[in-house]
Design an enzyme around this catalytic site. Structure first.
Site, PDB file in Angstrom:
ATOM      1  N   SER A 269      36.421  -4.445  -5.371  1.00 47.48           N
ATOM      2  CA  SER A 269      37.189  -5.686  -5.176  1.00 47.48           C
ATOM      3  C   SER A 269      36.691  -6.811  -6.059  1.00 47.48           C
ATOM      4  CB  SER A 269      37.085  -6.161  -3.724  1.00 47.48           C
ATOM      5  OG  SER A 269      37.464  -5.159  -2.840  1.00 47.48           O
TER       6      SER A 269
ATOM      7  N   THR B  73      35.856  -9.271  -1.625  1.00 49.41           N
ATOM      8  CA  THR B  73      35.643 -10.485  -2.408  1.00 49.41           C
ATOM      9  C   THR B  73      34.387 -11.170  -1.918  1.00 49.41           C
ATOM     10  OG1 THR B  73      37.967 -10.886  -2.771  1.00 49.41           O
ATOM     11  CG2 THR B  73      36.559 -12.835  -2.758  1.00 49.41           C
TER      12      THR B  73
ATOM     13  N   THR C 175      36.294 -12.352  -7.507  1.00 49.30           N
ATOM     14  CA  THR C 175      37.105 -11.236  -7.027  1.00 49.30           C
ATOM     15  C   THR C 175      37.932 -10.621  -8.148  1.00 49.30           C
ATOM     16  OG1 THR C 175      38.736 -10.619  -5.322  1.00 49.30           O
ATOM     17  CG2 THR C 175      39.134 -12.662  -6.478  1.00 49.30           C
TER      18      THR C 175
ATOM     19  N   ARG D 176      49.317 -12.441 -11.178  1.00 49.20           N
ATOM     20  CA  ARG D 176      49.051 -13.029  -9.857  1.00 49.20           C
ATOM     21  C   ARG D 176      47.624 -13.582  -9.774  1.00 49.20           C
ATOM     22  NH1 ARG D 176      45.249 -12.251  -5.434  1.00 49.20           N
ATOM     23  NH2 ARG D 176      46.282 -12.817  -3.511  1.00 49.20           N
ATOM     24  N   VAL D 177      47.516 -14.779  -9.274  1.00 53.54           N
ATOM     25  CA  VAL D 177      46.208 -15.396  -9.040  1.00 53.54           C
ATOM     26  C   VAL D 177      46.100 -15.683  -7.551  1.00 53.54           C
ATOM     27  CG1 VAL D 177      44.824 -17.475  -9.453  1.00 53.54           C
ATOM     28  CG2 VAL D 177      46.047 -16.389 -11.359  1.00 53.54           C
ATOM     29  N   GLY D 178      44.957 -15.372  -6.972  1.00 51.46           N
ATOM     30  CA  GLY D 178      44.777 -15.595  -5.538  1.00 51.46           C
ATOM     31  C   GLY D 178      44.074 -16.908  -5.240  1.00 51.46           C
ATOM     32  N   ASP D 179      43.519 -16.976  -4.057  1.00 59.23           N
ATOM     33  CA  ASP D 179      42.841 -18.195  -3.615  1.00 59.23           C
ATOM     34  C   ASP D 179      41.437 -18.349  -4.189  1.00 59.23           C
ATOM     35  OD1 ASP D 179      42.151 -15.880  -2.077  1.00 59.23           O
ATOM     36  OD2 ASP D 179      40.995 -17.190  -0.764  1.00 59.23           O
TER      37      ASP D 179
ATOM     38  N   THR E 240      38.070 -15.266   2.451  1.00 56.97           N
ATOM     39  CA  THR E 240      38.364 -13.933   1.952  1.00 56.97           C
ATOM     40  C   THR E 240      39.617 -13.444   2.663  1.00 56.97           C
ATOM     41  OG1 THR E 240      37.460 -11.696   1.659  1.00 56.97           O
ATOM     42  CG2 THR E 240      36.812 -12.868   3.652  1.00 56.97           C
ATOM     43  N   GLY E 241      40.250 -12.448   2.082  1.00 53.60           N
ATOM     44  CA  GLY E 241      41.468 -11.924   2.692  1.00 53.60           C
ATOM     45  C   GLY E 241      42.685 -12.244   1.839  1.00 53.60           C
TER      46      GLY E 241
HETATM   47  C1  SD4 Z   1      42.738 -12.655  -3.151  1.00 50.89           C
HETATM   48  N1  SD4 Z   1      41.289 -13.510  -1.450  1.00 50.89           N
HETATM   49  O1  SD4 Z   1      42.826 -12.427  -4.346  1.00 50.89           O
HETATM   50  C2  SD4 Z   1      41.381 -12.530  -2.499  1.00 50.89           C
HETATM   51  C3  SD4 Z   1      41.205 -11.139  -2.038  1.00 50.89           C
HETATM   52  C4  SD4 Z   1      40.048 -10.946  -1.146  1.00 50.89           C
HETATM   53  O2  SD4 Z   1      38.490  -9.635  -0.236  1.00 50.89           O
HETATM   54  O3  SD4 Z   1      39.525 -11.811  -0.523  1.00 50.89           O
HETATM   55  N2  SD4 Z   1      39.568  -9.790  -1.025  1.00 50.89           N
HETATM   56  O4  SD4 Z   1      43.704 -12.933  -2.451  1.00 50.89           O
END
Ligand code: SD4
Length: 321
Positions: free
Chosen positions: A81, A183, A201, A211-214, A234-235
């Site tokens: 991850s 992450t 991450t 795509r970009v996450g948090d 995380t998540g």
């Molecule tokens: C995301 N928050 O890219 C991250 C993924 C994650 O453990 O936390 N994975 O959305």
């Protein structure tokens, strides 16, 4: 655990009367005030915490500690991850997100970065060497190469094999805890009492390209306010971004909530607005006094704390049992 009604009552009262939150702090689990250095990270990360502690032991700052700590999973091909060995997007590209924040409120971030094993160090270089907070994609890569980072293939045979297997059905539905969300978000307090944080991450497996996450978003995946505390998430990043999750946790601590109360309230903000049945979000926080807390929507979130050199992996409490 506080039931929801009692929790909301406590939370709203403590918002009005910050001292009330402190009156209740002894009833909140996972709070261990400390005057010494502390390292805390999402998920089971004893090696990362050890590297962060080693940096503190050498006299490094909290910023040095979190960078050194999260570099461990970034370089680990078995951590799928984060960094090298991370699962690719649906087109087979490993794209990385990371950010870092110091005790002065400085921040650096990279998003959609390819081919660089340690995005956290690039994020730190963005913070320290540019007038910007965030660099993305090709620009982030060019900046990294110009600053001595080397281009590498981050797609390991194992990750490629899994991706090719996934391509046979190419069904995309993030499922809580099944994607092995690992992450790493890490917060540290150094011997001067300063707080810094890092988050890194490879994002969601088989995400859309671009795509970009948090995780690299200051205030979503990570936030530090050295006067009050730090938080990371995380998540499923989309849900964290929609609520500015880590900023919210720190803001709640600023208003007088304990880290545990703040994490619970931020998770409830998501639960009250979204269909959360199949998704996981976890928050982790530490305050200036070294008290800490964590909370997730689903069961299964844990975190690693190194306090006075003792390492513990702790299961977070969760909204769903
Ligand atoms: C995301 N928050 O890219 C991250 C993924 C994650 O453990 O936390 N994975 O959305």
């Amino acid at each position: 655990m506080l039931n929801r009604r009692r929790f909301l009552t406590l939370s709203s009262l403590s918002g009005l009367f910050p001292s009330l939150a402190f009156a209740h702090k002894n009833s909140v689990l996972h709070s261990a005030p400390t005057s010494g250095p502390l390292v805390i990270s999402t998920w089971k990360q004893p090696k990362a915490n050890a590297a962060a502690q080693a940096a503190l032991d050498k006299g490094g700052s909290a910023l040095d500690a979190v960078e050194a700590g999260v570099k461990i999973p970034e370089a680990d091909p078995d951590d799928m991850s984060v960094g090298y060995g991370g699962r690719p997007d649906r087109d087979g590209h490993v794209t990385l997100d990371a950010c870092i924040m110091d005790e002065k409120g400085n921040a650096g971030s990279v998003t959609f970065l390819e081919h660089i094993k340690h995005p956290i160090s690039v994020a730190r270089a963005v913070m320290e060497k540019t007038p910007h907070v965030m660099l993305s994609g090709e620009g982030a890569l060019n900046f990294a190469l110009a600053n001595g980072f080397t281009k590498e293939n981050l797609l390991t045979p194992k990750a490629e094999k899994e991706w090719r297997e996934w391509l046979k059905t190419a069904k995309y539905k993030p499922i809580a805890n099944i994607e092995r969300h690992d992450t790493i978000g890490m917060l540290a307090i150094d011997s001067k009492g300063n707080i810094s944080g890092a988050c890194t991450t490879s994002g969601l497996a088989y995400k859309m390209r671009g795509r970009v996450g948090d995780s690299p978003i200051i205030g979503a995946g990570l936030f530090v306010d050295n006067e009050f505390g730090g938080a990371c998430a995380t998540g499923l990043g989309e849900l964290v971004m929609r609520t500015c999750g880590s900023f919210l946790v720190v803001e709640l601590m600023r208003q007088g909530r304990t880290p545990q109360q703040a994490c619970e309230e931020a998770a409830l903000r998501i639960v009250n607005k979204q269909d959360f049945k199949d998704i996981q979000v976890g928050f982790l926080a530490v305050n200036k006094q070294g008290e800490y807390g964590a909370f997730s929507i689903q069961k299964g979130f844990n975190y690693t704390i190194t306090l006075n050199r003792a390492v513990q992996v702790i299961d977070a409490k969760s909204y769903l049992k």
